[in-house]
Every structure is written in C-alpha cells, then in structure tokens.
Design an enzyme around this catalytic site. Sequence first.
Site: not given
Length: 836
Positions: A519, A521, A720
């Site tokens: 991912d 961000t 996250d």
Amino acid sequence: MKHTYHIEGMSCNGCRNHVESMLKKQEGVVDAQVDLAEKKAVVEADEHVSLATLQEAFKAEGSHYSIHPEDYIPSQNAEKQAPANGKDGPGVWYCPMHCEGDKTYDQPGDCPVCGMDLVKQATEVSSEVIYTCPMHPEIEQNEAGSCPICGMDLVPQQPTGEEEDPTYKRLLKKFKVAVGFTLPIFLIAMSDMLQPNPLYRIMDQTYWNWLQFILSIPVVFYATWMFFERAWRSLKYRNLNMFTLIGIGAGVAWIYSLVALLFPNIFPEEFKTPEGLVHLYFESATVILTLVLLGQLLEAKAHSKTNAAVKELLQLAPNQAIRINNGKEEIIAVSQIQKGDLLKIKPGDKIPVDGRISEGNTVIDESMITGEPVGVEKQEGDSIKAGTVNGNRTVVMLAEKVGKETLLAQIISMVNEASRSRAPIQNLADRISAWFVPMVVLTALITFITWVIWGPEPAYTYALINAIAVLIIACPCALGLATPMSVMVGVGKGAQSGVLVKNAEALEKMAKATVLLVDKTGTLTEGKPAVEKIISLDKNYSADQIALLVATLNKNSEHPLADATVEFALAKGLALKKAEDFEAVTGKGVRGKIEGMHILVGNTALMSDEGVTISPEANKELEKARSEGKTVPLVAINGKLTGYLLISDRIRKNSKSAINTLQKHGLQVIMLTGDNAATARAVSTTIGITDYRAGLLPEDKLKAVKALQESGEVVAMTGDGINDAPALAQSDIGIAMGTGTDIAIESAELTLLKGDISGLIKARILSEKVMKNIKQNLFFALIYNSIGVPVAAGVLYPFFGVLLSPMIAALAMSFSSVSVITNALRLRSAQINNLT
C-alpha cells in the site's frame, strides 16, 4: 438406535482408532464410527446406552479423551487438560513436539501422544509488589509501611529471578540416582576386560552378578521407570514413539539378564561363558536408560532457552509504578493501575502500561518492542507503550490500556500462541513418524533373525545385542523436534526484532512469496500527511472557509488525510462547527451537511457519483499537482466544485532502498493505492517500483490479489488501513504495519511493529532462515537414522568387523535430539537486518 457424541482430546488416527475401540467394547454397543476432523462419534446400539455410562468408561480407562453431547461447545480451557500422571503445578504446559497442535495443559507431565516431558510456557510474572525490611527480611507485606521490629521503612522486595524449571530439577535428581547406581554396575561388567579379573579375588562372579541386579533396581524402578510407563501407554493407546523403542530395547536386555541370573540352565551352551554362566546385560540396560535420561535432561535445559525471547519480553514489564493521586505520589503494583490513572515516569523507568503523555516531553527507547535502537521523541499527547524505557526527563502519563490490553501483553500472548503453532512442512515429519516406529521394530526383528541364521557364534548373543542397538539408536524424537524447535526460536527472534508472527505457517509462506503488494499511504509513505495549501475555485468561499467546512466534516473520519485537514484548521485557530448526516464512502471520501449545506470531500470518483462537474481548466491544475506526488481531495458545496486541497505525505527515507533490496532478492513488488494514477506514478517512480495500480477500492485490491494467485503467484501483501483488510485476509501472507488500524493487524499474519517498510526485509530473512534451519534439522534427523539404524544392525561387520554397542547407540540417540535443539538455537544469533 444411533446417537452422535462430541469427542475431545483426539489428535491423530491413532486417537480415532483408540476411541472407536473403547466405544465398541461397551456393553450394548453394536458399532461405532469416529470422525477425527469433526470430533464426532456415531454410536449404534441395540438399546440406549446412557452418556453417563460412556463417560464412566472413558474415565475408568484413564485416557485423556472425553465424550460429550453432540451440541457440546468446548470452553476456552477445554483443550487445557492435564495428563493423568501430571503433578500439581501452576502455569501452561505444552508438548515440545506439538503432537496435538497448540493444545496446552494445566499441569506438568508427559505428552499423551509422544511421551515427551511437557514444557512450561513462559508466563507473565506476578506484578504484586512485596515490601520487606532491609534489617529483617523475614518481614513481608503487600503494602508500604514500617517494620514492626525495628521501625525502619519497608522497601520493595527485588525479584529473585525465574524459578528453575521443575521438570529439569526432577530429571536432574533422578539422573544423579541413575549415575550413582549405574557407574558401579558398569565398572563391574567392564572388569571382565582385565585378566585375571581382580574383582573375583574378592568374591565369586555369581555374587557380582547378583550385585549388578540389586544395583539396577533403583535405576529401572525409580530413576527411569517413567520410560517404561510411557512405553506401556504408547502401546496401550497405539501412539508408538521413541519410548516404545527404549522400553522394548532396555526392557528386553534387563528381563533377559534377570531370567539368565535366576534360571541359567534353561539357556543353550552358546549363551554361556566358559565358567557356565550366562552373559548378562544389566550394564547395557542401565547405561542405556541413564544415557537416555541424560538426553532428556539436556533437552529440558535446552528447552528453557528456546523461549528465552518471551522471557526477555516478560522482563520488560515493571512490577510497580508511581501513581499521582490528588497531587500526592504513591507507589503501587502495576496490577493496581486503572484506566485514567496519572502515572509519574522518572528518567530510566520502564513504562508500566499503554497510554499517552499528559505532561512533559522526553525520548522513549522503543528498541525492546520495535528492534530499533534509536530513541523516539515524544511530546504531550503522544502515545507510549508498556515495556519501553523513558529517557532523561520526567513525564506524567495517562493510563489508557492496562493488564492484558497492553501491546506488550498482546505481543507475549501472540508469540506464545505462534510458538505452539504447526508449520505445513511439519506434516512431512508427521507422515514419516507414523511409519517410523513400526518399521524400526520390524528392522530389529529382521536383524535378530539374520544374526541367528548367518551370524558367528554365539549367534543368539550377537542377534540380541544388535537388535537392541537398532531399537535404541532410532530416534523419532529428533524428527519430531525438527520443526517446532526452529519455529519457537524463530518466532521469538522476530518478536525481538519488531516482526510479530501470528503462526508458524506465516513463516513458511513468507519464505515462498513471489509477489509483494504494498500500500502507499502509511507503508511507503510516512502516513502523516499534511495540508500544504487550500485552493478556492469559488469566489464566494475563501480558503479558510473551505478549510473550516472540510475539517468540520472530517473530524468524524478516522482516515489519515482527514486528520491532516483537522490539524490544519485547528492550527489556524478555526472553530469547528457541527456536522449532520455524516457518511464515509469507502475508497472515495466523505459527505454530510453543515448548516444546511451539502458538503462533499473526496476523489473524482465521488464527484462523478454525485454529478459534480470538473472543468477542463480545474482538471489541468489537479493533474499538475498529482504529477508532483500530491494527494488532491476535491471539495464540493451543494453540488458545485468549490476548491481542492494539496496534501503531501513524505516518502519514508528507507522505502527506496528497502524496495530495491527486496526486488534484488527475487520479489516482484507492486504498489496498490486508492490514490489517483498521477500521484501513484510519481511515488512509484521516486521509489523505483515499475508496477503500480491506482484508484483502487477495497474490492479492487481484493480482485488484484485473487488474479495474481490464480496466475500461480504466492502473494504477500502489506497494508495499514481498514480498506486493506479484505486483501490482507485473501493474500497468502498478510503483513500489517504496527502503526495501522487494529482490523488490519487482526487480518494479517505478520505485523511490523515499527510500521517501517524496512521490516519487510527482516520478515523475509527471518522466514528464510527459519525454513533453512527446519530443513537442516529434518535432513540431520533423517540422515542420522538412515545411517545409524543399518550400522546398529551390523552391516559393517562383514567388511570391517565393526559392531555398535547398545550403550553407544543410546548415547548417540540422546544427543541426536539435543543437536536438533542446539541447531535451532543458532537462530537466536541470526542477523536479519540485511539481505545477504
């Protein structure tokens, strides 16, 4: 009539067969079929057989199985049954060979499947503070005060360290007894090598033989009797194991010697010495048993080192803290801390619970949890975790999570559970072990017959000795320990380095991963976006007005970008208003009402869904900002595009080098992001990722994982956020950032506690080293038995005249298991920070 019951305690086909046999033996039962996977038994009977009758039958047989109604739901502790021969003792115990998976017991004893001594799991030490007098240590109480004898202030009693393993203490006591009686037996037997034998000047050989028998009794019936108990249970419950072989081998040697001592005339002449006495093997039996006991003792000592990482984690938690109550300071036990308490943390103190700094600022050493030695600056409002160490400034913290809720407690719990889990590669060892003992017994019989037919005189003596050697040298224990020992040490090593492993299977999958999905961000970037600027496209609304509306709406959102807009507005001193009808649109943005105005904040997909038009001029500005790596949320008021925000999230300093290292190591790295293509392209170009997918919703990330899996790739994924959870769960190995959300961590099989992508390197190396270590152990165990059994059978005798003494075989067998554990312990010093 037929009835279905729930069966607890089964772990293998041997268990299933035994339960079926028990049920079929009950009066009135016509047939019984047991399903191991479903833990169900279908019992057919001419007349109804009550459940109480069946339960009594199970209990009378002394088995570790239990029978219940079909709808029985095991309690949380149902699997923590104590073995029948266990002794009272606190703690959680488990089999080091993981014969029954992650099953644990409340008491020490023997594993009902393999017979090994159960090992005590490292558990949290008591946090109660005991106060004592420095002048009168016999004075102890659980609260501060003065000594009733001398009046001195009582001081907290320092912990004396962990109690020595009771299994090790018990084995050590028995080993001393065994050595004390075995040594004179061995010396008496070996004296025959001296001619003339000086002992025969003292008394006749017959009396020396009787002395050997007497001396062997404490060894057989006290020090090592547990081996024969385990051998009998293995035969009774058809769970053949190493103690089956030891019991048969040593038992045959001792019983043979006893019969020969009592009834020498029943033996043929080739069994006798020139003096007319039969060769006795009391020394072989006792030496074998003593050496096996030595092996068990060394294993018990080594086991205490395999969970050293958990013990070190346990030591991170202090047992007392300073609470500020109505302005006064008081020393209390950590167990007395409650949520909302204010705690004073002095320089060098360990943080007792999870919480936030409410007063002051400091540097926190988080290396014990994250594995990183660099201190972390902490200000008022920043979170701090139990077990970390305060720097050189005093701060006051607010307790938010206590007891088992703290991160440290959760880490310890997860490490313990992962250490008991089974890796898929262990199935290979299980399949081999299922046939191992029967094949060894068959080999011993063939060895005996071969030597009787073709061996030199005394043929029966050679046959007996070599058959015993075959039984003794074979060690299924080494094969069974190969995987769990490496897993236990590896999981602990990961915890010390900031890589939290949920189960053993995760380590094996991580080593096999071919594709890594990341991912953007919070993974490749720092996850701390900041608003650079707000651009107004409507003269009726200023930048500050737009900032106020956006922050008011976003204060209800948990997205990192939302937090950035709220912080931006508060920094400007803007007073937030009240939002109504708030709704978060997953993967797109948020919407709601503020003072009657319909507000939209999100990406172009949200604007398109809501019918908001973006002019070509505005679109050109947006693309330029995105090409620079900016995230550009759009703002619409009452259906009209009003402005946009420029938000930047700095790329982590080590992201480029970490990705480059992982790519060199054979991992194809693909970036998945919900951000737009221009921003994704800018970030991926900077980092060096050639393949990226942008504008993805959670279901799109899930589809991407499935597509790669269908093409034959083993997919590892990091993330996250909540939007990453479905893809993390679908991937072959999900890796969560410890700084992310609880749901992402729960969905993942590996967690990088520091939230740093460089932790992926540690995870990859750790998994590779653990798998390599397991394969080394399996290879050693298989090669050892492949060579040892034929040598014990006497294949070298026709060529080199070499035979293997049963005593040497026992020594080799004992040390084979110890060597497997020793090899696993090498993982404790493994370097996992850099790929080599």
